[in-house]
Design a protein around this motif. Structure first.
Motif, PDB file in Angstrom:
ATOM      1  N   GLY A  65       3.636  -9.492  66.547  1.00  0.00           N
ATOM      2  CA  GLY A  65       4.036  -8.383  67.400  1.00  0.00           C
ATOM      3  C   GLY A  65       3.606  -7.025  66.885  1.00  0.00           C
ATOM      4  O   GLY A  65       3.504  -6.782  65.678  1.00  0.00           O
TER       5      GLY A  65
ATOM      6  N   VAL B 201       9.319  -4.901  69.454  1.00  0.00           N
ATOM      7  CA  VAL B 201       7.940  -5.178  69.069  1.00  0.00           C
ATOM      8  C   VAL B 201       6.893  -4.646  70.042  1.00  0.00           C
ATOM      9  O   VAL B 201       5.752  -4.428  69.658  1.00  0.00           O
ATOM     10  CB  VAL B 201       7.707  -6.705  68.879  1.00  0.00           C
ATOM     11  CG1 VAL B 201       8.558  -7.245  67.759  1.00  0.00           C
ATOM     12  CG2 VAL B 201       7.972  -7.471  70.166  1.00  0.00           C
ATOM     13  N   GLY B 202       7.215  -4.428  71.311  1.00  0.00           N
ATOM     14  CA  GLY B 202       6.233  -3.999  72.293  1.00  0.00           C
ATOM     15  C   GLY B 202       6.446  -2.561  72.711  1.00  0.00           C
ATOM     16  O   GLY B 202       6.586  -1.663  71.882  1.00  0.00           O
TER      17      GLY B 202
END
Length: 241
Positions: A69, A181-182
């Motif tokens: 990620g 994570v994004g």
């Protein structure tokens, strides 16, 4: 010692990696690069290692064992940079959606303009996005409107991934507490900076969608951003951020 390092996370960026490295390292302002590669099957890391013989102590690579990620890649890079003497730490994509020529604008905003976090913003002067379908533009734009409403941050481009942090910001944030994570990672870093009462400046840029390689966007990343913002606000209210 160079005062600035550009962190570039990679996963299967063999089509872009050499060009982006050369573009960053050819800027008038001197930068170092740290590539954080998640064991790319296309041998992205091997290409970086080959280029190290040419660029010496301006180019570094951290090899991770698996795809884990974007957020964890940046946290890995932040910790690496803080172990060294860098004063300005950048996030940047490998695919030329972020123009290397804009790096110095972000640097100047922090070094001369007093910003603690400079954001390369797609929306601070309108909508400056090239090659995205309208649906993607609307998703990104209204995501920032949504974030502004929930968090109170007066930031036009909360999901931007082209930024410069002053060292002091990352030293203050507990990087081990970063959850996402994004897109939500980008929002979380800005929100933690905002909650720390640091000065945040948006610098207008033109964002151009990648022409080579494959986007890492997914429904899971979008879902994380939508619900992650609410979670951040709740943790702030209950003083558990």
């Amino acid at each position: 010692m160079n005062d600035s390092v550009v962190i570039i996370p990679t996963y299967n960026e063999i089509e872009n990696i050499e060009s982006i490295i050369r573009a960053v390292l050819s800027q008038h302002k001197s930068f170092h690069i740290l590539v954080v590669d998640d064991n790319s099957p296309d041998k992205t890391a091997k290409k970086v290692e080959q280029l190290q013989s040419e660029f010496g102590e301006r180019l570094f690579i951290e090899n991770r064992t698996k795809k884990a990620g974007l957020g964890t890649a940046y946290v890995h890079g932040f910790k690496w940079a803080l172990q060294r003497d860098y004063q300005f730490i950048f996030e940047m994509d490998a695919d030329f959606s972020h123009n290397p020529n804009d790096l110095e604008k972000l640097y100047d905003a922090c070094h001369f303009g007093g910003a603690d976090l400079a954001i390369g913003s797609r929306y601070v002067t309108g909508v400056n996005v090239v090659n995205w379908p309208l649906s993607r533009v609307l998703l990104s734009y209204f995501a920032s409107v949504y974030v502004k409403f929930i968090t109170g941050m007066q930031i036009h481009d909360a999901t931007a991934g082209f930024v410069c942090f002053k060292r002091e910001v990352l030293e203050t944030i507990d990087l081990d507490k970063i959850k996402f994570v994004g897109y939500a990672f980008q929002i979380e870093m800005k929100y933690r900076t905002f909650c720390g009462k640091f000065k945040i400046t948006e610098v207008p840029i033109i964002f151009t969608d990648r022409t080579r390689g494959v986007s890492k966007m997914s429904n899971a990343i979008i879902k994380e951003a939508i619900f992650g913002v609410i979670a951040l606000r709740i943790r702030k209210v209950f003083n558990t951020l």
